[in-house]
Scaffold this motif. Structure first.
Motif: not given
Length: 343
Positions: A255-264, A227-228, A315-320, A298-303
């Motif tokens: 990993r270089g993709v802008l995301c909305v991240i949700d911690w569970k 995460i950066r 942990a299991h990261p699920h990239l959308l 700005y806007q985001v396309e990935n999650g």
């Protein structure tokens, strides 16, 4: 002279006769013994149940079966024969699977008035953090969590209620209440610990992590390394047009993709995206709200959904992907319409 020869011949004849008699006696003795043993063996053997079988008739039966020729059959010929005997086969129609619901009114996920972030720096400006105004915001605008809870399917409600009853049976009413409060408290402490770690620069000292969430933080260690460029932490997002709000845990590069991240957090392993139930809808709702919120340029396309475990297992990261977010956005719009119809 002749008398001597005759006597010798007589002696030889007598000897031969004696030897012959001995041999004959020995042979007779062996024969009688063998005959006696054989007779005894046959007398002790049980009578075969096949001795009464008509062998000639049986042989003819076998011969008729082995020489009988059977015509070759195919599935088509068998079906034709069955149709001739029993009538045509009436095949029942396969029950129609219910088509997935679609929103009555489609709203765009992206906001074309905003530009996409082309580049991000690891040490940029401080992450945005728009605080949710408890009274003003929550009084008139429903949250994403509330909308999802109020529009659970009958199947989801059934399994949720069954889990609640099972836990109450094990822990009792008070025990279940305490269990739920502890889960909520651990989740809150975990989010605070993540907040404290995310904006750190390499020279800063990491704050102490509460013992209750050390396992969770260890669980997400390998995810944090990827995460950066953190842009927002625990920040409110509002969709004015659709009338809902939420709080995003994080907006950052994964990993270089802008995301909305949700911690569970979870007590059970969730290695697949399907195991996260309505979490993808929640992320899609946050993406749509952020893209239409004037507070973000700005806007985001990935999650990204990160499921952390208390025992410290990875942990299991699920990239959308953008396509997946768009699909879940459509389903979110359906739930939003269902909520509006109930209200």
């Amino acid at each position: 002279m002749h008398l001597g020869l005759s006597r010798c011949a007589l002696l030889v004849g007598e000897r031969a006769s004696f030897n012959g008699a001995s041999a004959l006696f020995s042979y007779c003795n062996r024969t009688s013994t063998n005959t006696f043993s054989t007779c005894n063996a046959f007398s002790n053997r049980k009578k075969s149940p096949y001795s009464s079988v008509d062998s000639e008739r049986y042989s003819k039966l076998v011969k008729s079966v082995m020489t009988h020729r059977v015509s070759a059959q195919t599935p088509e010929s068998l079906e034709e024969q069955d149709t001739h005997i029993y009538g045509p086969v009436i095949k029942s129609s396969t029950p129609n699977q219910p088509l997935p619901k679609v929103p009555k009114t489609r709203h765009p996920l992206l906001n074309h008035e905003k530009a996409f972030a082309i580049s991000e720096t690891e040490h940029g400006a401080a992450p945005a953090r728009i605080i949710l105004q408890r009274g003003q915001d929550r009084g008139s605008v429903p949250s994403v969590t509330r909308i999802l809870q109020q529009t659970l399917s009958p199947e989801q409600q059934f399994f949720l209620e069954r889990w609640r009853k099972r836990m109450i049976a094990q822990l009792g009413e008070e025990g279940f209440k305490e269990y739920s409060q502890n889960l909520f408290r651990q989740g809150k402490l975990f989010h605070i610990a993540v907040e404290n770690v995310l904006p750190l620069k390499t020279e800063e000292k990491a704050p102490e992590v509460p013992a209750e969430v050390e396992g969770y933080m260890e669980s997400i260690r390998h995810v944090m390394d990827d995460i950066r460029g953190v842009r927002a932490i625990e920040s409110r997002v509002l969709h004015n047009k659709l009338g809902y709000l939420g709080i995003v845990d994080c907006v950052a590069l994964y990993r270089g993709v802008l995301c909305v991240i949700d911690w569970k957090t979870s007590e059970r392993s969730k290695p697949f995206l399907d195991n996260t139930y309505d979490n993808p809808l929640q992320v899609a709702a946050y993406v749509g709200a952020l893209n239409n919120d004037v507070n973000y340029n700005y806007q985001v396309e990935n999650g990204l959904i990160v499921v952390a475990y208390k025992d410290g297992s990875p942990a299991h990261p699920h990239l959308l992907s953008s396509d997946q977010v768009l699909q879940y956005w459509e389903r979110w719009l359906v739930r939003l319409e269902e909520y509006s119809e109930k209200s």
